[in-house]
Design a protein around this motif. Structure first.
Motif, PDB file in Angstrom:
ATOM      1  N   CYS A   1       0.828  -1.210   0.000  1.00 24.34           N
ATOM      2  CA  CYS A   1       0.000   0.000   0.000  1.00 24.34           C
ATOM      3  C   CYS A   1       0.864   1.263   0.000  1.00 24.34           C
ATOM      4  N   MET A   2       2.107   1.114   0.412  1.00 25.12           N
ATOM      5  CA  MET A   2       3.109   2.175   0.419  1.00 25.12           C
ATOM      6  C   MET A   2       2.873   3.247   1.489  1.00 25.12           C
ATOM      7  N   PHE A   3       2.016   2.975   2.467  1.00 25.42           N
ATOM      8  CA  PHE A   3       1.847   3.925   3.571  1.00 25.42           C
ATOM      9  C   PHE A   3       3.155   4.059   4.352  1.00 25.42           C
ATOM     10  N   CYS A   4       3.878   2.966   4.528  1.00 26.25           N
ATOM     11  CA  CYS A   4       5.155   3.011   5.253  1.00 26.25           C
ATOM     12  C   CYS A   4       6.151   3.913   4.519  1.00 26.25           C
ATOM     13  N   TRP A   5       6.178   3.801   3.206  1.00 26.24           N
ATOM     14  CA  TRP A   5       7.073   4.630   2.388  1.00 26.24           C
ATOM     15  C   TRP A   5       6.711   6.101   2.524  1.00 26.24           C
ATOM     16  N   ALA A   6       5.425   6.397   2.541  1.00 29.16           N
ATOM     17  CA  ALA A   6       4.966   7.785   2.606  1.00 29.16           C
ATOM     18  C   ALA A   6       5.343   8.466   3.914  1.00 29.16           C
ATOM     19  N   VAL A   7       5.418   7.718   5.010  1.00 29.36           N
ATOM     20  CA  VAL A   7       5.690   8.335   6.316  1.00 29.36           C
ATOM     21  C   VAL A   7       7.146   8.245   6.749  1.00 29.36           C
ATOM     22  N   CYS A   8       7.961   7.452   6.071  1.00 27.82           N
ATOM     23  CA  CYS A   8       9.359   7.280   6.488  1.00 27.82           C
ATOM     24  C   CYS A   8      10.140   8.585   6.300  1.00 27.82           C
ATOM     25  N   PRO A   9      10.647   9.171   7.394  1.00 23.85           N
ATOM     26  CA  PRO A   9      11.382  10.430   7.272  1.00 23.85           C
ATOM     27  C   PRO A   9      12.775  10.267   6.663  1.00 23.85           C
ATOM     28  N   ASP A  10      13.251   9.039   6.563  1.00 20.60           N
ATOM     29  CA  ASP A  10      14.603   8.806   6.052  1.00 20.60           C
ATOM     30  C   ASP A  10      14.620   8.175   4.664  1.00 20.60           C
ATOM     31  N   MET A  11      13.449   7.991   4.058  1.00 19.83           N
ATOM     32  CA  MET A  11      13.350   7.344   2.740  1.00 19.83           C
ATOM     33  C   MET A  11      14.062   5.987   2.752  1.00 19.83           C
ATOM     34  N   SER A  12      13.863   5.228   3.827  1.00 25.35           N
ATOM     35  CA  SER A  12      14.537   3.950   3.995  1.00 25.35           C
ATOM     36  C   SER A  12      13.733   2.765   3.480  1.00 25.35           C
ATOM     37  N   ILE A  13      12.520   3.000   3.033  1.00 28.67           N
ATOM     38  CA  ILE A  13      11.719   1.923   2.472  1.00 28.67           C
ATOM     39  C   ILE A  13      12.112   1.762   0.998  1.00 28.67           C
ATOM     40  N   LYS A  14      12.648   0.590   0.670  1.00 27.94           N
ATOM     41  CA  LYS A  14      13.087   0.337  -0.710  1.00 27.94           C
ATOM     42  C   LYS A  14      11.880  -0.039  -1.571  1.00 27.94           C
ATOM     43  N   VAL A  15      11.782   0.593  -2.734  1.00 25.51           N
ATOM     44  CA  VAL A  15      10.661   0.360  -3.637  1.00 25.51           C
ATOM     45  C   VAL A  15      11.189   0.088  -5.042  1.00 25.51           C
ATOM     46  N   GLU A  16      10.624  -0.930  -5.674  1.00 24.16           N
ATOM     47  CA  GLU A  16      10.916  -1.223  -7.080  1.00 24.16           C
ATOM     48  C   GLU A  16       9.605  -1.562  -7.770  1.00 24.16           C
ATOM     49  N   ASN A  17       9.359  -0.930  -8.896  1.00 19.90           N
ATOM     50  CA  ASN A  17       8.141  -1.172  -9.675  1.00 19.90           C
ATOM     51  C   ASN A  17       6.872  -1.018  -8.835  1.00 19.90           C
ATOM     52  N   GLY A  18       6.866  -0.012  -7.960  1.00 20.55           N
ATOM     53  CA  GLY A  18       5.679   0.292  -7.166  1.00 20.55           C
ATOM     54  C   GLY A  18       5.424  -0.640  -6.002  1.00 20.55           C
ATOM     55  N   LYS A  19       6.379  -1.504  -5.671  1.00 17.68           N
ATOM     56  CA  LYS A  19       6.208  -2.435  -4.558  1.00 17.68           C
ATOM     57  C   LYS A  19       7.383  -2.324  -3.594  1.00 17.68           C
ATOM     58  N   MET A  20       7.079  -2.503  -2.322  1.00 21.78           N
ATOM     59  CA  MET A  20       8.135  -2.525  -1.309  1.00 21.78           C
ATOM     60  C   MET A  20       8.985  -3.775  -1.514  1.00 21.78           C
ATOM     61  N   VAL A  21      10.301  -3.605  -1.442  1.00 24.76           N
ATOM     62  CA  VAL A  21      11.204  -4.752  -1.598  1.00 24.76           C
ATOM     63  C   VAL A  21      12.146  -4.907  -0.406  1.00 24.76           C
ATOM     64  N   GLY A  22      12.042  -4.020   0.587  1.00 25.09           N
ATOM     65  CA  GLY A  22      12.895  -4.134   1.757  1.00 25.09           C
ATOM     66  C   GLY A  22      13.129  -2.804   2.438  1.00 25.09           C
ATOM     67  N   ILE A  23      14.072  -2.811   3.357  1.00 26.26           N
ATOM     68  CA  ILE A  23      14.399  -1.631   4.159  1.00 26.26           C
ATOM     69  C   ILE A  23      15.885  -1.348   4.022  1.00 26.26           C
ATOM     70  N   ASP A  24      16.227  -0.102   3.798  1.00 26.26           N
ATOM     71  CA  ASP A  24      17.627   0.319   3.701  1.00 26.26           C
ATOM     72  C   ASP A  24      18.129   0.641   5.111  1.00 26.26           C
ATOM     73  N   PHE A  25      18.779  -0.333   5.726  1.00 27.94           N
ATOM     74  CA  PHE A  25      19.239  -0.161   7.101  1.00 27.94           C
ATOM     75  C   PHE A  25      20.461   0.741   7.222  1.00 27.94           C
ATOM     76  N   ASP A  26      21.060   1.134   6.099  1.00 31.15           N
ATOM     77  CA  ASP A  26      22.152   2.104   6.158  1.00 31.15           C
ATOM     78  C   ASP A  26      21.635   3.464   6.630  1.00 31.15           C
ATOM     79  N   PHE A  27      20.352   3.748   6.358  1.00 29.93           N
ATOM     80  CA  PHE A  27      19.802   5.060   6.690  1.00 29.93           C
ATOM     81  C   PHE A  27      18.632   5.009   7.668  1.00 29.93           C
ATOM     82  N   CYS A  28      18.033   3.862   7.896  1.00 28.85           N
ATOM     83  CA  CYS A  28      16.925   3.737   8.846  1.00 28.85           C
ATOM     84  C   CYS A  28      17.433   4.009  10.259  1.00 28.85           C
TER      85      CYS A  28
END
Length: 99
Positions: free
Chosen positions: A51-78
């Motif tokens: 649904c991408m709600f997590c992506w919309a609220v993440c202040p660090d842009m740490s939600i990884k997205v490819e082709n409109g779908k979540m694919v993981g979390i970028d722990f380098d910046f989370c």
């Protein structure tokens, strides 16, 4: 003209930039800040509705997205704020202690 400074262990405190001063626009990618976290999100792909709600609220842009779908979390910046886990209504994100 960039004011960027390379701070090293040998740098003197008087050489540091003033706190809160943005020296170079868009430089967040240069600094991996994920090691600040004490809690971390855990993604359960099987529960995720993309649904991408997590992506919309993440202040660090740490939600990884490819082709409109979540694919993981970028722990380098989370930083482990937990906003994404609080927003997820499907139980696809848990919040656990960083180990």
């Amino acid at each position: 003209m960039s004011k960027r400074m390379n701070i090293t262990p040998d740098s003197k405190w008087k050489e540091y930039p003033i706190g809160g001063e943005v020296l170079d626009a868009g430089n967040a990618a240069d600094f991996k800040t994920g090691d600040w976290r004490s809690m971390k999100p855990v993604w359960h792909e099987d529960k995720c509705k993309h649904c991408m709600f997590c992506w919309a609220v993440c202040p660090d842009m740490s939600i990884k997205v490819e082709n409109g779908k979540m694919v993981g979390i970028d722990f380098d910046f989370c930083k482990g704020c937990g906003v994404c886990t609080a927003q997820c209504k499907f139980g696809a994100l848990d919040f656990v202690l960083e180990e």
